[in-house]
Design a protein around this motif. Structure first.
Motif, mmCIF file in Angstrom:
data_model
loop_
_atom_site.group_PDB
_atom_site.id
_atom_site.type_symbol
_atom_site.label_atom_id
_atom_site.label_comp_id
_atom_site.label_asym_id
_atom_site.label_seq_id
_atom_site.Cartn_x
_atom_site.Cartn_y
_atom_site.Cartn_z
ATOM 1 N N GLN A 7 -36.803 46.294 -30.842
ATOM 2 C CA GLN A 7 -37.647 46.173 -29.655
ATOM 3 C C GLN A 7 -36.907 46.615 -28.397
ATOM 4 O O GLN A 7 -37.540 47.092 -27.445
ATOM 5 N N PHE A 58 -41.524 37.408 -29.363
ATOM 6 C CA PHE A 58 -40.550 36.382 -29.719
ATOM 7 C C PHE A 58 -41.074 35.558 -30.891
ATOM 8 O O PHE A 58 -42.278 35.510 -31.149
ATOM 9 N N LEU A 92 -33.159 33.145 -29.967
ATOM 10 C CA LEU A 92 -33.472 34.458 -30.516
ATOM 11 C C LEU A 92 -32.285 34.998 -31.308
ATOM 12 O O LEU A 92 -31.146 34.569 -31.130
ATOM 13 N N ASP A 125 -33.600 40.500 -34.808
ATOM 14 C CA ASP A 125 -35.054 40.494 -34.686
ATOM 15 C C ASP A 125 -35.532 41.290 -33.476
ATOM 16 O O ASP A 125 -36.711 41.648 -33.402
ATOM 17 N N LEU A 126 -34.629 41.543 -32.519
ATOM 18 C CA LEU A 126 -35.048 42.209 -31.276
ATOM 19 C C LEU A 126 -34.398 43.569 -31.066
ATOM 20 O O LEU A 126 -34.764 44.274 -30.127
ATOM 21 N N PHE A 184 -42.117 42.288 -25.400
ATOM 22 C CA PHE A 184 -41.367 41.689 -26.507
ATOM 23 C C PHE A 184 -42.254 40.735 -27.304
ATOM 24 O O PHE A 184 -43.154 40.100 -26.764
ATOM 25 N N PHE A 217 -30.143 41.062 -23.956
ATOM 26 C CA PHE A 217 -30.590 40.148 -25.010
ATOM 27 C C PHE A 217 -30.017 38.749 -24.792
ATOM 28 O O PHE A 217 -30.744 37.748 -24.857
ATOM 29 N N ARG A 232 -40.455 49.542 -27.482
ATOM 30 C CA ARG A 232 -41.481 48.501 -27.565
ATOM 31 C C ARG A 232 -42.728 48.969 -26.835
ATOM 32 O O ARG A 232 -42.679 49.867 -25.983
#
Length: 479
Positions: free
Chosen positions: A177, A261, A169, A173-174, A259, A156, A181
């Protein structure tokens, strides 16, 4: 290594994607991490160590914050993390600036103080340090989990599509994922299209208008009114297409890897107030400053004067985030002052109904970009003086021999694209039964095919332009 280079397009990216898709899902983070470290090390191997150390530090401190989050020790660990990350940023990005400023107060320079070295600014440090900071603060607030695999967290922080110039980022939020994903041919094709559009913005538009801006700012004491305004407008367009082009390419690469974004630009040059402009320009930075700095300072909860002070503080620090130079401080003060005035007068709430709001906002943004682009305050004020006619209408006539017809035409084309982009951007060329056309029918294959062909043509033209031009890094690499 930059996205707009033959090495990236025809060597790194194909090899990375082939290996990525041949790797089982559970191990894809290892491929991302290895590819991202190789991408970063292409610039300088030694500064890869700083990225790795920052990652390990943030991960370890995050574990301690989570373990002690409901106790006083958790807050202590949070401060350890914040001071540590800001310390890395402060030393490598601002130490030269502080030494130069201190020397200037004494009427000398750094060498006069016996300092014969300069620290090199690690590329992308502002972005990966801010991502590490947001992770630590989110873990403290309970908005992010600290139970991620180290490889996922490291991937990340180092995610190469956005490592160098954003968008900024947030792990919260990720994190889902990274666990799971979707990879599909449709998502990959959408990502490729977005990447090619961003490449075209950079190569066809931003790089084409750059010489006009460089000419004006490089001869700031000799340019006349006409060339000063032309150069300032050219830079205004160059910065937008360069930076939004990079963001498009980063978002597109992310989609090619499965992903999603955050968007970083939303047609900022249609803004009718500075407040609206910051909702549309560099959105990931605006939200970061709001969520982690403005709110922490008290936001608008402690009275009007404190609110205006918080706005000014946030924008000055946002200016310094862009670079260690007094020009960025003045740029931040300009925007902070305008935001405070709009908050005090309520201008933002009624700007949509004012016919003069758009040109006035664009003028205010343009005035700010002049100081943002200037190498120092002297150059910035020389451009301002030239824009007011201090050197006459034409200035040094020799300079006009360097102005090419191509740069003038493409500056006009870039301005036209800025005007047309929000109008065409709202159209859905990928209409499906979930997004019917105006007459209720499903997607129109002809329109889809036309858009696909157009994107392919843009990509081909961009690659041909790359073959004939010299190396041109993205502007935000310097931040």
């Amino acid at each position: 290594m930059v996205f707009s280079s033959e090495v990236f397009l025809f060597l790194f990216l194909p090899l990375f994607l082939a290996l990525y898709y041949l790797t089982p899902d559970r191990a894809k983070s290892y491929v991302i991490l290895a590819g991202s470290y190789a991408f970063y090390a292409w610039w300088r191997v030694d500064f890869l160590g700083l990225l790795i150390l920052t990652t390990g530090f943030a991960y370890g401190v995050g574990q301690q914050i989570d373990r002690h989050r409901h106790r006083r020790a958790g807050k202590v660990w949070l401060w350890v993390g914040v001071i540590g990350c800001l310390g890395v940023l402060g030393i490598f990005k601002y130490l030269n600036f502080f030494l130069d400023s201190f020397a200037a107060l004494l009427g000398t320079d750094a060498e006069g103080l016996g300092i014969h070295w300069r620290l090199i600014l690690p590329i992308g440090i502002s972005f990966y340090v801010f991502q590490a900071l947001s992770y630590l603060i989110d873990v403290w607030r309970g908005d992010a989990r600290a139970n991620a695999r180290l490889v996922d967290f490291a991937a990340f922080i180092a995610l190469f599509p956005q490592l160098i110039a954003g968008p900024i980022l947030r792990y919260k939020d990720l994190e889902d994922q990274f666990r799971s994903r979707t990879h599909s041919a449709e998502m990959f094709a959408d990502g490729m299209a977005r990447f090619l559009i961003g490449l075209a913005k950079k190569v066809i538009l931003a790089d084409a208008v750059a010489p006009l801006a460089d000419l004006a700012f490089g001869n700031s004491g000799e340019v006349g009114l006409a060339l000063a305004w032309a150069g300032a407008i050219a830079y205004m367009l160059q910065l937008y297409f360069d930076f939004s082009g990079y963001s498009d390419m980063a978002i597109g690469l992310g989609k090619m890897m499965g992903f999603t974004f955050v968007e970083n630009f939303r047609f900022p040059y249609v803004s009718r107030s500075i407040t609206e402009f910051w909702r549309r320009w560099h959105i990931s930075l605006s939200k970061w400053l709001r969520d982690y700095l403005y709110i922490s300072l008290g936001g608008n909860r402690r009275g009007r004067l404190r609110t205006y002070g918080n706005l000014m503080t946030v924008m000055v620090l946002g200016g310094l985030w862009h670079g260690a130079n007094w020009t960025f401080v003045l740029w931040g003060l300009w925007h902070g002052g305008l935001l405070a005035v709009e908050r005090a007068t309520g201008h933002d709430r009624r700007a949509s109904g004012l016919p003069w709001a758009l040109p006035v906002t664009l003028l205010a943004v343009l005035i700010g970009w002049v100081m943002f682009r200037a190498e120092d305050m002297t150059q910035g004020f020389e451009i301002y003086a030239a824009m007011l006619g201090a050197n006459g209408l034409w200035g040094d006539p020799i300079l006009w021999l360097e102005v090419t017809r191509e740069s003038l035409v493409l500056t006009a084309v870039a301005a036209l694209v800025c005007w047309a982009e929000p109008r065409f951007g709202v159209l859905r060329f990928d209409r499906t039964p979930d997004h019917p056309s105006a007459d209720g029918t499903a997607a129109v294959p002809v329109a889809q095919a036309a858009v696909s062909v157009g994107v392919i043509v843009l990509g081909a033209v961009s690659v041909m332009k790359l073959a004939e031009q010299s190396f041109s890094p993205f502007l935000y690499f310097q931040f």
